[in-house]
Design an enzyme around this catalytic site. Structure first.
Site, mmCIF file in Angstrom:
data_model
loop_
_atom_site.group_PDB
_atom_site.id
_atom_site.type_symbol
_atom_site.label_atom_id
_atom_site.label_comp_id
_atom_site.label_asym_id
_atom_site.label_seq_id
_atom_site.Cartn_x
_atom_site.Cartn_y
_atom_site.Cartn_z
ATOM 1 N N LYS A 22 -23.034 -54.215 -71.108
ATOM 2 C CA LYS A 22 -23.875 -53.904 -72.102
ATOM 3 C C LYS A 22 -25.302 -53.614 -71.502
ATOM 4 C CE LYS A 22 -26.199 -52.526 -75.805
ATOM 5 N NZ LYS A 22 -26.196 -51.131 -76.182
ATOM 6 N N CYS B 125 -31.354 -44.395 -73.542
ATOM 7 C CA CYS B 125 -31.298 -45.026 -74.884
ATOM 8 C C CYS B 125 -32.029 -44.144 -75.979
ATOM 9 C CB CYS B 125 -31.554 -46.374 -75.021
ATOM 10 S SG CYS B 125 -31.133 -46.985 -76.745
HETATM 11 O O1 LIG Z 1 -28.118 -46.184 -74.178
HETATM 12 C C1 LIG Z 1 -27.907 -46.149 -75.337
HETATM 13 N N1 LIG Z 1 -26.996 -45.376 -75.734
HETATM 14 C C2 LIG Z 1 -26.376 -45.325 -77.203
HETATM 15 O O2 LIG Z 1 -25.905 -44.490 -77.495
HETATM 16 N N2 LIG Z 1 -26.673 -46.401 -77.793
HETATM 17 C C3 LIG Z 1 -27.190 -47.619 -77.303
HETATM 18 C C4 LIG Z 1 -28.062 -48.484 -78.198
HETATM 19 O O3 LIG Z 1 -28.295 -48.128 -79.149
HETATM 20 O O4 LIG Z 1 -28.266 -49.603 -77.779
HETATM 21 N N3 LIG Z 1 -27.786 -47.457 -75.893
#
Ligand SMILES: O=C1NC(=O)NC(C(=O)O)N1
Length: 310
Positions: A43, A128
């Site tokens: 993540k 993001c």
């Molecule tokens: O880079 C991102 N892409 C997404 O679609 N969602 C996540 C997020 O919202 O953390 N981050």
């Protein structure tokens, strides 16, 4: 059969998770490590750990998903500790995703990563769409060039960028011109299609709480946009910069399409969320069947060879 060369390493499978999906905790990361995925990505980390946006913040439909997670993550040290332990028992390089809340935090995090014993690939998330009030960095070409100039003034480990989708051929040209100035290991296209809206007609309501229901769209909805971005950058970037294809991969056919457009590695997000890690073995066997039917024994025989009309 399905090996895929990526920089100075050859992964046994071209499939991996998309950052954000099934990669928040050590349990999830261990499941990825023990699946048929060729490798995995964490993540996106931010300097401090984050709760992320209020729930509900993820919703699925038959054709994909909408999310506004808001970069929830357990913090840099949590993932670095995991990866340092992991690379002591496994030789396959993995990916560490770093998001930026602001340029300074970005640089600080990357400096700590540079000074650490982490030996894998770094994915710098410039896309993001879900931090309220924060624009997607990679839609600002000047800022993107500034960040990459600063990053490559000290960062020597293999690094790539996670990009949002672009929808204008001139933007592909402008972005590729910037990216080609840097010794990038890869470009990952695409992140979710930002700020879509899904409506629950029975409740006459949006389906996620943050940002009045606006969120990143993933899944089958975004495959044509993902393929176009993979192809556009494959055709424009120095061949030393490889492409990771992300967006709308739910089957062996989708995987084949991304590879034909020029992708080297393939990331699965929404379908992994829906199906769990068995998605990797299913997609791999479907891809193998397509390759067999076409007489291909290796991905390199067709990768990037998408034809156009004469
Ligand atoms: O880079 C991102 N892409 C997404 O679609 N969602 C996540 C997020 O919202 O953390 N981050």
């Amino acid at each position: 059969m399905l090996e895929t060369a990526f920089q100075d390493y050859t992964f046994q499978s071209p499939l991996m998770n998309a950052s954000g999906v099934h990669c928040m905790t050590t349990e999830e990361l261990n499941e990825l490590a023990n699946s048929k995925a060729g490798t995995f990505v964490t993540k996106s980390v931010t300097k401090q750990k984050r709760q992320g946006n209020p729930e509900p913040r993820y919703y699925e439909t038959d054709f994909g998903s909408i999310n506004s997670m808001g970069l929830p993550n357990l913090g840099f040290d949590y993932y670095l500790d995991y990866l340092k332990k992991h690379q002591k028992i496994a030789s396959t390089p993995v990916f560490f995703s770093v998001a930026s809340m602001n340029m300074q935090d970005n640089i600080e995090t990357l400096k700590r990563l540079e000074d650490s014993e982490f030996r894998g690939f770094t994915e710098l998330n410039l896309s993001c769409p879900n931090v309220p009030g924060k624009p997607q960095v990679a839609y600002d070409f000047e800022t993107t060039e500034k960040i990459l100039t600063e990053v490559f003034s000290f960062f020597t480990k293999p690094l790539g960028v996670k990009l949002p989708p672009y929808f204008d051929l001139v933007h592909f040209d402008q972005m590729a011109t910037i990216l080609n100035k840097f010794p990038l290991a890869f470009v990952n296209s695409i992140n979710s299609v930002g700020n879509g809206l899904i409506v629950d007609t029975e409740k006459e309501q949006v389906v996620i709480k943050p940002k009045e229901g606006f969120g990143g769209i993933g899944g089958q909805y975004i495959k044509p946009t993902a393929l176009a971005n993979v192809r556009a950058f494959y055709l424009r970037l120095n061949p030393s910069i490889q492409i990771i294809g992300t967006g709308g991969i739910t089957s062996g056919q989708d995987a084949f399409e991304h590879l034909l457009c020029g992708a080297s590695m393939l990331q699965i997000g929404t379908q992994l969320y829906k199906e769990g890690t068995s998605v990797f073995s299913r997609v791999l066997s479907e891809l193998e069947a397509i390759m067999d039917a076409k007489g291909y024994s290796r991905i390199e025989q067709f990768r990037g060879n998408l034809k156009t009309f004469e």
